[in-house]
Design an enzyme around this catalytic site. Sequence first.
Site, PDB file in Angstrom:
ATOM      1  N   ALA A  67       0.861  -1.185   0.000  1.00 61.05           N
ATOM      2  CA  ALA A  67       0.000   0.000   0.000  1.00 61.05           C
ATOM      3  C   ALA A  67       0.895   1.231   0.000  1.00 61.05           C
ATOM      4  O   ALA A  67       2.043   1.171   0.456  1.00 61.05           O
ATOM      5  CB  ALA A  67      -0.880  -0.015   1.240  1.00 61.05           C
ATOM      6  N   GLY A 110       0.708  -4.995   0.795  1.00 59.73           N
ATOM      7  CA  GLY A 110      -0.467  -5.096  -0.081  1.00 59.73           C
ATOM      8  C   GLY A 110      -0.142  -5.756  -1.418  1.00 59.73           C
ATOM      9  O   GLY A 110      -1.023  -6.320  -2.060  1.00 59.73           O
ATOM     10  N   GLU A 113      -0.415  -9.296  -0.734  1.00 60.70           N
ATOM     11  CA  GLU A 113      -1.850  -9.563  -0.510  1.00 60.70           C
ATOM     12  C   GLU A 113      -2.623  -9.569  -1.819  1.00 60.70           C
ATOM     13  O   GLU A 113      -3.532 -10.376  -2.008  1.00 60.70           O
ATOM     14  CB  GLU A 113      -2.413  -8.528   0.477  1.00 60.70           C
ATOM     15  CG  GLU A 113      -1.865  -8.745   1.884  1.00 60.70           C
ATOM     16  CD  GLU A 113      -2.173  -7.606   2.841  1.00 60.70           C
ATOM     17  OE1 GLU A 113      -1.946  -6.440   2.467  1.00 60.70           O
ATOM     18  OE2 GLU A 113      -2.654  -7.886   3.947  1.00 60.70           O
ATOM     19  N   GLU A 133       4.631  -5.063   7.233  1.00 58.48           N
ATOM     20  CA  GLU A 133       3.856  -4.029   7.934  1.00 58.48           C
ATOM     21  C   GLU A 133       4.308  -3.814   9.374  1.00 58.48           C
ATOM     22  O   GLU A 133       4.154  -2.723   9.923  1.00 58.48           O
ATOM     23  CB  GLU A 133       2.361  -4.387   7.920  1.00 58.48           C
ATOM     24  CG  GLU A 133       1.672  -4.197   6.576  1.00 58.48           C
ATOM     25  CD  GLU A 133       1.780  -5.394   5.645  1.00 58.48           C
ATOM     26  OE1 GLU A 133       2.611  -6.288   5.914  1.00 58.48           O
ATOM     27  OE2 GLU A 133       1.029  -5.429   4.655  1.00 58.48           O
TER      28      GLU A 133
HETATM   29  N1  CAA Z   1       4.599   3.226  -0.565  1.00 60.10           N
HETATM   30  C1  CAA Z   1       4.999   4.388  -1.103  1.00 60.10           C
HETATM   31  N2  CAA Z   1       6.174   4.514  -1.760  1.00 60.10           N
HETATM   32  C2  CAA Z   1       6.959   3.434  -1.858  1.00 60.10           C
HETATM   33  C3  CAA Z   1       6.593   2.196  -1.304  1.00 60.10           C
HETATM   34  C4  CAA Z   1       5.346   2.106  -0.642  1.00 60.10           C
HETATM   35  N3  CAA Z   1       4.888   0.959  -0.137  1.00 60.10           N
HETATM   36  N4  CAA Z   1       7.590   1.314  -1.549  1.00 60.10           N
HETATM   37  C5  CAA Z   1       8.541   1.986  -2.226  1.00 60.10           C
HETATM   38  N5  CAA Z   1       8.149   3.260  -2.430  1.00 60.10           N
HETATM   39  C6  CAA Z   1       8.881   4.320  -3.109  1.00 60.10           C
HETATM   40  C7  CAA Z   1      10.019   4.838  -2.271  1.00 60.10           C
HETATM   41  O1  CAA Z   1       9.552   5.787  -1.345  1.00 60.10           O
HETATM   42  C8  CAA Z   1      10.915   5.429  -3.330  1.00 60.10           C
HETATM   43  O2  CAA Z   1      10.373   6.652  -3.740  1.00 60.10           O
HETATM   44  P1  CAA Z   1      11.298   8.004  -3.701  1.00 60.10           P
HETATM   45  O3  CAA Z   1      12.392   7.696  -4.692  1.00 60.10           O
HETATM   46  O4  CAA Z   1      10.352   9.069  -4.137  1.00 60.10           O
HETATM   47  O5  CAA Z   1      11.798   8.114  -2.314  1.00 60.10           O
HETATM   48  C9  CAA Z   1      10.750   4.464  -4.492  1.00 60.10           C
HETATM   49  O6  CAA Z   1       9.519   3.771  -4.260  1.00 60.10           O
HETATM   50  C10 CAA Z   1      11.849   3.430  -4.593  1.00 60.10           C
HETATM   51  O7  CAA Z   1      11.950   2.785  -3.349  1.00 60.10           O
HETATM   52  P2  CAA Z   1      13.344   2.629  -2.552  1.00 60.10           P
HETATM   53  O8  CAA Z   1      14.252   3.766  -2.865  1.00 60.10           O
HETATM   54  O9  CAA Z   1      13.019   2.397  -1.116  1.00 60.10           O
HETATM   55  O10 CAA Z   1      13.919   1.305  -3.262  1.00 60.10           O
HETATM   56  P3  CAA Z   1      14.855   0.202  -2.599  1.00 60.10           P
HETATM   57  O11 CAA Z   1      15.234  -0.721  -3.718  1.00 60.10           O
HETATM   58  O12 CAA Z   1      15.937   0.818  -1.801  1.00 60.10           O
HETATM   59  O13 CAA Z   1      13.928  -0.593  -1.570  1.00 60.10           O
HETATM   60  C11 CAA Z   1      11.898  -1.737  -0.862  1.00 60.10           C
HETATM   61  C12 CAA Z   1      12.823  -1.329  -2.042  1.00 60.10           C
HETATM   62  C13 CAA Z   1      12.647  -2.740   0.037  1.00 60.10           C
HETATM   63  C14 CAA Z   1      10.698  -2.400  -1.466  1.00 60.10           C
HETATM   64  C15 CAA Z   1      11.532  -0.472  -0.044  1.00 60.10           C
HETATM   65  O14 CAA Z   1      11.064   0.529  -0.949  1.00 60.10           O
HETATM   66  C16 CAA Z   1      10.464  -0.710   0.979  1.00 60.10           C
HETATM   67  O15 CAA Z   1      10.745  -1.234   2.035  1.00 60.10           O
HETATM   68  N6  CAA Z   1       9.205  -0.323   0.659  1.00 60.10           N
HETATM   69  C17 CAA Z   1       8.097  -0.442   1.582  1.00 60.10           C
HETATM   70  C18 CAA Z   1       7.614  -1.876   1.712  1.00 60.10           C
HETATM   71  C19 CAA Z   1       6.493  -1.943   2.726  1.00 60.10           C
HETATM   72  O16 CAA Z   1       6.665  -1.645   3.888  1.00 60.10           O
HETATM   73  N7  CAA Z   1       5.312  -2.383   2.248  1.00 60.10           N
HETATM   74  C20 CAA Z   1       4.120  -2.493   3.097  1.00 60.10           C
HETATM   75  C21 CAA Z   1       3.278  -1.257   2.952  1.00 60.10           C
HETATM   76  S1  CAA Z   1       1.954  -1.229   4.124  1.00 60.10           S
HETATM   77  C22 CAA Z   1       0.754  -2.206   3.432  1.00 60.10           C
HETATM   78  O17 CAA Z   1       0.887  -2.758   2.349  1.00 60.10           O
HETATM   79  C23 CAA Z   1      -0.516  -2.335   4.245  1.00 60.10           C
HETATM   80  C24 CAA Z   1      -1.484  -3.342   3.763  1.00 60.10           C
HETATM   81  O18 CAA Z   1      -1.515  -4.459   4.242  1.00 60.10           O
HETATM   82  C25 CAA Z   1      -2.466  -3.056   2.755  1.00 60.10           C
END
Ligand code: CAA
Length: 259
Positions: A67, A110, A113, A133
């Site tokens: 998400a 998500g 999911e 999460e």
């Molecule tokens: N939401 C918003 N933006 C996201 C994102 C997310 N879930 N995941 C990545 N991005 C964005 C980053 O912010 C970044 O944008 P900027 O360049 O503008 O800062 C861009 O995508 C590239 O990401 P990274 O620079 O972080 O890339 P990376 O290769 O270093 O890392 C990653 C990749 C490990 C996937 C890391 O981005 C990450 O940990 N993302 C979040 C994963 C996460 O926590 N997901 C769960 C979300 S909560 C959820 O999903 C709730 C639910 O159950 C519905």
Amino acid sequence: MPNYENIIVETPVEKVGLVRLNRPKALNALNDALMSEVHEALTGFDADSDISCMVITGNERAFAAGADIKQMSGQSHIEYMMTRSVSDNFNFTRYKKPIIAAVSGFALGGGCEMAMACDMIVASESAVFGQPEINLGILPGGGGTQRLTRAVGKALAMEIMLTDRRLSADEALKYGLVNRVVAPEIYLDEAIKLAQKVASMSQVAIRLTKDAINKAYEATLAEGLEFEKKNFILLFGTEDRQEGMTAFVEKRKPHWKNK
Ligand code: CAA
């Protein structure tokens, strides 16, 4: 086709509808706009008599990284309670036609999911599945605690969701989360081929079989068996059942009418 901003919609081969998540800069983070486009596209394909099976994919780097955390960070619990239902976003059983996820790269939160809400998953060797999460102080709200636990069992589900343990594609295969793992160059083709195989069957039989399998998630064994029996009897009344059995006896391929 409508002009989408966050997805690309195609019909790569006959009878198969493809939805590509397309926010590459945000690793296909699932914001509201993207989710509503996904549902609009799936609803369109579901109602289109030229389409029999659907595929959802992302790009090579990310299926979806979850998400949209940036969008979520500004939202309140009251807003979630009153106007949103994350799990509704991933209720794909509302669609009658089978949906296959073609996953490469990150399928987190998500994203994982959404893949699990599909009926089958074809993974690239590069796929990574996880529910991170816990790092955000929340829990998987799109069905993760339920669907992942049913897929991989309680002990591993606990480890994944309590400690952010990620699964490689091979682990996901070993633990029954995905159907197959293939090279990154062919994961989408492989998913489309699988969709074509589904599309080549009697679609009335596909429909009632999908419903019966999904019933296994909702019902007791006795209720599920009853549901299966009714669907089985229902199929005995179809032209396709007659054609399928006649074709077998006559040693030829069946010609389905989907009736
Ligand atoms: N939401 C918003 N933006 C996201 C994102 C997310 N879930 N995941 C990545 N991005 C964005 C980053 O912010 C970044 O944008 P900027 O360049 O503008 O800062 C861009 O995508 C590239 O990401 P990274 O620079 O972080 O890339 P990376 O290769 O270093 O890392 C990653 C990749 C490990 C996937 C890391 O981005 C990450 O940990 N993302 C979040 C994963 C996460 O926590 N997901 C769960 C979300 S909560 C959820 O999903 C709730 C639910 O159950 C519905």
